[in-house]
Design an enzyme around this catalytic site. Sequence first.
Site, short mmCIF file in Angstrom:
data_model
loop_
_atom_site.label_atom_id
_atom_site.label_comp_id
_atom_site.label_asym_id
_atom_site.label_seq_id
_atom_site.Cartn_x
_atom_site.Cartn_y
_atom_site.Cartn_z
N ASN A 1 0.71 -1.23 -0.09
CA ASN A 1 -0.13 -0.11 0.02
C ASN A 1 0.85 1.33 0.01
O ASN A 1 1.96 1.09 0.07
CB ASN A 1 -1.02 -0.12 0.91
CG ASN A 1 -0.18 0.04 2.41
OD1 ASN A 1 0.52 1.06 2.94
ND2 ASN A 1 -0.45 -1.05 3.17
N ASP B 1 -4.68 -6.20 5.47
CA ASP B 1 -5.69 -6.73 5.85
C ASP B 1 -5.70 -8.33 5.62
O ASP B 1 -6.15 -9.26 6.25
CB ASP B 1 -7.12 -6.04 5.64
CG ASP B 1 -7.20 -4.66 6.39
OD1 ASP B 1 -6.81 -4.71 7.86
OD2 ASP B 1 -7.77 -4.08 6.14
N PRO C 1 -3.61 -11.40 10.78
CA PRO C 1 -3.53 -11.01 12.34
C PRO C 1 -3.94 -9.48 12.21
O PRO C 1 -3.30 -8.99 11.90
CB PRO C 1 -2.48 -11.54 12.89
CG PRO C 1 -1.38 -11.66 11.96
CD PRO C 1 -2.27 -12.04 10.69
N ILE D 1 -3.05 -7.13 14.59
CA ILE D 1 -2.11 -6.76 15.57
C ILE D 1 -2.94 -5.82 16.80
O ILE D 1 -2.48 -6.26 17.90
CB ILE D 1 -0.59 -6.19 15.00
CG1 ILE D 1 -0.34 -7.03 13.83
CG2 ILE D 1 0.31 -6.19 16.17
CD1 ILE D 1 0.83 -6.51 13.04
N PHE E 1 -4.42 3.93 15.03
CA PHE E 1 -4.68 5.09 14.04
C PHE E 1 -5.90 4.60 13.31
O PHE E 1 -6.24 3.40 12.99
CB PHE E 1 -3.40 5.20 13.21
CG PHE E 1 -2.63 6.22 13.87
CD1 PHE E 1 -1.84 5.70 14.96
CD2 PHE E 1 -2.37 7.33 13.28
CE1 PHE E 1 -0.72 6.75 15.54
CE2 PHE E 1 -1.46 8.50 14.00
CZ PHE E 1 -0.63 7.95 15.15
N LYS F 1 -14.56 1.68 15.84
CA LYS F 1 -13.18 0.95 15.65
C LYS F 1 -12.54 0.94 16.85
O LYS F 1 -11.82 -0.18 17.14
CB LYS F 1 -12.47 1.84 14.62
CG LYS F 1 -11.26 0.90 14.16
CD LYS F 1 -10.68 1.58 12.91
CE LYS F 1 -11.22 1.52 11.74
NZ LYS F 1 -10.76 2.20 10.48
N1 CTP Z 1 -4.03 -2.63 12.36
C1 CTP Z 1 -3.09 -3.69 12.89
N2 CTP Z 1 -3.36 -4.84 12.22
C2 CTP Z 1 -3.91 -5.30 11.10
C3 CTP Z 1 -4.80 -3.86 10.72
C4 CTP Z 1 -4.81 -2.83 11.22
O1 CTP Z 1 -2.36 -3.55 13.97
N3 CTP Z 1 -3.96 -6.22 10.73
C5 CTP Z 1 -3.95 -1.36 13.11
C6 CTP Z 1 -3.05 -0.09 12.40
O2 CTP Z 1 -1.77 -0.27 12.68
C7 CTP Z 1 -3.99 0.84 12.98
C8 CTP Z 1 -5.68 0.32 13.16
O3 CTP Z 1 -5.34 -1.17 13.30
O4 CTP Z 1 -3.60 1.41 14.29
C9 CTP Z 1 -6.25 0.53 11.95
O5 CTP Z 1 -7.38 -0.30 12.08
P1 CTP Z 1 -7.95 -0.86 10.38
O6 CTP Z 1 -8.94 -1.71 10.99
O7 CTP Z 1 -7.05 -1.62 9.62
O8 CTP Z 1 -8.10 0.39 9.63
P2 CTP Z 1 -8.81 0.61 8.44
O9 CTP Z 1 -8.14 -0.13 7.42
O10 CTP Z 1 -8.88 1.87 8.19
O11 CTP Z 1 -10.06 -0.28 8.82
P3 CTP Z 1 -11.37 -0.22 7.76
O12 CTP Z 1 -10.90 -0.92 6.59
O13 CTP Z 1 -12.37 -1.31 8.60
O14 CTP Z 1 -11.97 1.05 7.89
#
Ligand code: CTP
Length: 398
Positions: free
Chosen positions: A208, A276, A303, A305, A323, A337
Amino acid sequence: MLAGKHILLIIGGGIAAYKSLELIRRLQDQGARVTPVLTRAGAEFVTPLSVSALAGTAVHQELFDLTAEAEMGHIQLSRSADLLVVAPATADLMAKMAQGFANDLASTLLLATDTPVLLAPAMNVRMWEHPATQRNLETLKEDGVSFVGPNDGSMACGEFGPGRMAEPEEILAAIAAKLADGPLKGKRILVTSGPTHEPIDPVRYIANRSSGAQGAAVARALRDLGAEVVFITGPAAVRPPEGVQVVPVESAREMEAAVQAALPADAGVFAAAVADWRVASASDRKLKKSKDGLPVLEFAENPDILKTVSQMKNGRPGLVVGFAAETNDVVENATAKRKRKGCDWIVANDVSPATGIMGGSENAVILISDEGAEEWPRMGKDEVARKLAERIAAALAG
Ligand code: CTP
């Protein structure tokens, strides 16, 4: 920045020793006092006269120097400083330190000291990569020794790779970080940053556009307040800050393992843009074009995290910060969230194109906590990081 600080600088034998002369000047510019020690091998590369002239004080060279022993024993010499810096730190010096040898002035000082030690290694790439040096590196890290560098690059010996001593300004930043006396002194904080790369096959991956800028700024701000920062970063466009422990990773699963290995911590800031999904069965061979049609990639969920750490039963950091980048209904989405993940705070921002925030130098964030949503005025990303670090310091103190 370093006013009143006393640095004992051990200059080992390596071509990079000339950079240590520059380091002495930089340290003095910052208000530090430098007591130089030159090893026998170091004196083959820079002269005692240039070292003492720059430092403005005598250079220590011998273990059994009667005048020095009468004025200041080597034990006291090793303890009167705020920090011992070894630059360049040769393979030989690292080996001696790892084994606890004390057969010359430098190794004796390093064994006798009870003050923190920072090493700036410099050596041939094969010597750096040799299992013996890597073993010594691990031992020294376990003993609490800090490192800056070595950097990748072309070396005086004509080879290329890790082994170049860090530049004087990088060593200076690492010294400043070690001596930082802020409200986060003694606190260990982990920060995730950057994108992740999810392999498709050995040469392709899914990624990304995260540059890692905000995560790096947060790590720098926490460091400046005196925290010990473990910076776990995916392949980011920006350089990691100096003076933090950098753990480079590629995939989400590697990032999770690195986070688990870095715990326990007083706080965790999860600024990484973690993928994701990953390709469910990445091929260990390069995928080839085929007459049978296009490849089909199946995905598996990575996962989460932030969620995993937020919901840990044992050993959860006291403060967990996530974040959220949203394009609409920022407060509602980020509030949901925060609940879903179980973290303490969410730093939310509106990344819809009209804001110009994505890829820009400014940010406008909303801090969501159990006290509700607090909107911060639009400011530089570094300033957002500083303000967040101050909030973290206040929360950990309270
Ligand atoms: N995060 C993480 N591990 C993942 C995905 C996200 O630790 N596998 C953390 C990111 O570092 C950030 C937060 O989760 O602190 C963001 O959440 P996320 O649900 O991934 O946000 P978006 O991608 O914006 O979610 P959505 O697509 O549901 O809007």
